[in-house]
Design an enzyme around this catalytic site. Sequence first.
Site, PDB file in Angstrom:
ATOM      1  N   HIS A   1      77.443  29.315  -0.616  1.00 36.43           N
ATOM      2  CA  HIS A   1      76.401  30.193  -0.683  1.00 36.43           C
ATOM      3  C   HIS A   1      75.609  29.400  -2.621  1.00 36.43           C
ATOM      4  O   HIS A   1      76.861  30.156  -3.454  1.00 36.43           O
ATOM      5  CB  HIS A   1      76.053  31.176   0.509  1.00 36.43           C
ATOM      6  CG  HIS A   1      76.756  31.258   1.090  1.00 36.43           C
ATOM      7  ND1 HIS A   1      77.664  31.813   1.733  1.00 36.43           N
ATOM      8  CD2 HIS A   1      76.341  30.938   1.991  1.00 36.43           C
ATOM      9  CE1 HIS A   1      78.304  31.487   2.863  1.00 36.43           C
ATOM     10  NE2 HIS A   1      76.824  31.225   3.695  1.00 36.43           N
TER      11      HIS A   1
ATOM     12  N   ASN B   1      71.614  39.982  14.159  1.00 39.21           N
ATOM     13  CA  ASN B   1      71.015  41.276  14.095  1.00 39.21           C
ATOM     14  C   ASN B   1      69.238  41.283  14.446  1.00 39.21           C
ATOM     15  O   ASN B   1      68.835  39.940  14.010  1.00 39.21           O
ATOM     16  CB  ASN B   1      71.325  42.361  12.550  1.00 39.21           C
ATOM     17  CG  ASN B   1      70.976  41.206  11.312  1.00 39.21           C
ATOM     18  OD1 ASN B   1      71.293  40.208  11.123  1.00 39.21           O
ATOM     19  ND2 ASN B   1      70.113  41.969  11.457  1.00 39.21           N
TER      20      ASN B   1
ATOM     21  N   SER C   1      81.507  30.302  10.901  1.00 40.91           N
ATOM     22  CA  SER C   1      82.967  30.403  10.865  1.00 40.91           C
ATOM     23  C   SER C   1      83.494  30.992  12.346  1.00 40.91           C
ATOM     24  O   SER C   1      84.555  29.922  13.208  1.00 40.91           O
ATOM     25  CB  SER C   1      83.651  32.060  10.012  1.00 40.91           C
ATOM     26  OG  SER C   1      82.814  32.718  10.943  1.00 40.91           O
TER      27      SER C   1
ATOM     28  N   HIS D   1      78.327  47.505  16.985  1.00 42.46           N
ATOM     29  CA  HIS D   1      78.583  46.997  16.254  1.00 42.46           C
ATOM     30  C   HIS D   1      79.456  46.325  17.278  1.00 42.46           C
ATOM     31  O   HIS D   1      80.095  44.854  17.205  1.00 42.46           O
ATOM     32  CB  HIS D   1      78.846  47.641  14.656  1.00 42.46           C
ATOM     33  CG  HIS D   1      78.185  46.726  13.602  1.00 42.46           C
ATOM     34  ND1 HIS D   1      77.292  46.416  13.137  1.00 42.46           N
ATOM     35  CD2 HIS D   1      77.350  47.906  12.955  1.00 42.46           C
ATOM     36  CE1 HIS D   1      76.670  46.736  12.806  1.00 42.46           C
ATOM     37  NE2 HIS D   1      76.521  47.588  12.115  1.00 42.46           N
TER      38      HIS D   1
ATOM     39  N   MET E   1      70.868  33.388   4.998  1.00 40.95           N
ATOM     40  CA  MET E   1      70.263  33.452   3.227  1.00 40.95           C
ATOM     41  C   MET E   1      71.087  31.735   3.190  1.00 40.95           C
ATOM     42  O   MET E   1      72.094  31.330   2.027  1.00 40.95           O
ATOM     43  CB  MET E   1      71.785  34.300   2.856  1.00 40.95           C
ATOM     44  CG  MET E   1      71.286  35.510   2.712  1.00 40.95           C
ATOM     45  SD  MET E   1      72.273  37.263   2.191  1.00 40.95           S
ATOM     46  CE  MET E   1      71.683  37.964   3.078  1.00 40.95           C
ATOM     47  N   SER E   2      71.477  31.102   3.882  1.00 45.77           N
ATOM     48  CA  SER E   2      72.071  29.611   3.752  1.00 45.77           C
ATOM     49  C   SER E   2      71.016  28.474   4.825  1.00 45.77           C
ATOM     50  O   SER E   2      70.307  28.310   4.916  1.00 45.77           O
ATOM     51  CB  SER E   2      73.599  29.356   4.314  1.00 45.77           C
ATOM     52  OG  SER E   2      73.362  29.657   4.885  1.00 45.77           O
TER      53      SER E   2
ATOM     54  N   TYR F   1      74.240  32.864  -3.207  1.00 47.59           N
ATOM     55  CA  TYR F   1      74.781  34.022  -3.749  1.00 47.59           C
ATOM     56  C   TYR F   1      76.028  34.255  -4.522  1.00 47.59           C
ATOM     57  O   TYR F   1      76.110  34.392  -5.273  1.00 47.59           O
ATOM     58  CB  TYR F   1      74.442  35.548  -3.645  1.00 47.59           C
ATOM     59  CG  TYR F   1      74.928  34.921  -1.503  1.00 47.59           C
ATOM     60  CD1 TYR F   1      76.347  35.090  -1.401  1.00 47.59           C
ATOM     61  CD2 TYR F   1      74.593  34.565  -0.248  1.00 47.59           C
ATOM     62  CE1 TYR F   1      76.963  35.140  -0.243  1.00 47.59           C
ATOM     63  CE2 TYR F   1      75.172  34.774   0.483  1.00 47.59           C
ATOM     64  CZ  TYR F   1      76.771  35.255   1.040  1.00 47.59           C
ATOM     65  OH  TYR F   1      77.449  34.367   1.688  1.00 47.59           O
ATOM     66  N   GLU F   2      76.594  32.821  -4.115  1.00 48.13           N
ATOM     67  CA  GLU F   2      78.400  32.780  -4.263  1.00 48.13           C
ATOM     68  C   GLU F   2      78.723  32.897  -6.078  1.00 48.13           C
ATOM     69  O   GLU F   2      79.042  32.682  -6.706  1.00 48.13           O
ATOM     70  CB  GLU F   2      78.877  32.227  -3.965  1.00 48.13           C
ATOM     71  CG  GLU F   2      79.146  32.655  -2.170  1.00 48.13           C
ATOM     72  CD  GLU F   2      79.925  32.164  -1.285  1.00 48.13           C
ATOM     73  OE1 GLU F   2      81.111  32.182  -0.690  1.00 48.13           O
ATOM     74  OE2 GLU F   2      79.085  31.307  -1.154  1.00 48.13           O
TER      75      GLU F   2
ATOM     76  N   ALA G   1      74.656  31.942  10.960  1.00 48.63           N
ATOM     77  CA  ALA G   1      74.089  33.116  11.386  1.00 48.63           C
ATOM     78  C   ALA G   1      72.504  33.333  10.961  1.00 48.63           C
ATOM     79  O   ALA G   1      72.498  32.924   9.324  1.00 48.63           O
ATOM     80  CB  ALA G   1      74.822  34.463  11.265  1.00 48.63           C
TER      81      ALA G   1
ATOM     82  N   HIS H   1      89.548  32.410   0.695  1.00 46.87           N
ATOM     83  CA  HIS H   1      88.973  31.928   1.906  1.00 46.87           C
ATOM     84  C   HIS H   1      88.500  30.964   1.625  1.00 46.87           C
ATOM     85  O   HIS H   1      87.422  30.201   0.864  1.00 46.87           O
ATOM     86  CB  HIS H   1      87.488  32.803   1.615  1.00 46.87           C
ATOM     87  CG  HIS H   1      86.304  32.429   2.721  1.00 46.87           C
ATOM     88  ND1 HIS H   1      85.584  31.678   2.248  1.00 46.87           N
ATOM     89  CD2 HIS H   1      85.870  33.817   3.822  1.00 46.87           C
ATOM     90  CE1 HIS H   1      83.936  32.201   3.057  1.00 46.87           C
ATOM     91  NE2 HIS H   1      84.472  32.545   3.748  1.00 46.87           N
TER      92      HIS H   1
END
Length: 295
Positions: free
Chosen positions: A90, A247, A37, A261, A223-224, A92-93, A120, A68
């Site tokens: 992803h 992070n 994004s 944050h 994760m991608s 995980y989706e 990221a 989304h």
Amino acid sequence: MHTKGNCCCSFEDYKLTTEWLMNQTSHRPKVAIICGSGLGLLADGASNKQTFRYQDIPNFPISTVPGHDGCLVFGTIEDRSCVFMKGHFHLYEGYTLCQVTFPVRIFKLMGVELVLVTNASGGICPDFKVGDIMIIKDHINLPGFAGQHPLCGPNDERFGIRFPCMSDAYSKDMRSVVVDISTELGCSDFIREGVYCMVSGPNFETIAEARMLWILGCDSVGMSMVPEVTVAKHCGLQVVALSLITNKVSLDYSREEKVNHEEVLEICKMRAELLQKLVTSLISRFNQQQIINTN
Ligand SMILES: *[C@@H]1O[C@H](CO)[C@@H](O)[C@H](O)[C@H]1NC(C)=O
Ligand SMILES: CC(=O)N[C@H]1CO[C@H](CO)[C@@H](O)[C@@H]1O
């Protein structure tokens, strides 16, 4: 595709989707950008845009996250046609890896030669700072070790060979072009090179897991990306992958990473702009044909 469960799509499925898109647009992109994004603005800034919602494209995976919606955007950057994927899929989706990587083969059939992937990740390497941009030089496909691999199943030789080489998935020449561009842009201080590790998620790593990844040679974790890169390399596409370190992953039980944050968000916003400049320059260099076929 959705009615076929875990089964992979046939060559005809890929062909139909490609033909459908080519029928709707006169763009003939050589570069595809899979945007996080953070890079959405880049697609917005393209001219002669044509946007297709995933749900309107035959065979395309549909976003499972309400509100989304993803889309494929064709447009012109630096006088050349590009195609942008806004929103990706992803593991995980709950998508199959065939669905996750479906668009990559469509790019191939469209005539794309270079895929730019951005996203990221969490920094494992203690030298990395939040806001650094890591040029991925190699990866560890942890889900792949366990059989969660997009190339499992019958191999279609029309895309690539059964046992593809992955040692040069991230073109060395292209990586050095990114380094050169970052020097020209005066931002080489936050450019890193490193090894990215993919985990399936959705939970973040435990401290023990993070320490294991560091010992195994990983500089960042996310994760991608790896399934898309693997399928791109399999079908002969060049790949450049950039990961924004958003992070720091904790490697120490006694010290909890306390992150501010707001500061993190601010840095990410600034770096997203930088990432866009990097990508724009890379597209224009690619179009100057300087770095075609150097893989
Ligand atoms: C694309 O256009 C051609 C020519 O009009 C047509 O025959 C074909 O069915 C179209 N394909 C798709 C997938 O829409
Ligand atoms: C920094 C960045 O671009 N992160 C994105 C990675 O991809 C996911 C899914 O598209 C986005 O939600 C993140 O914002």
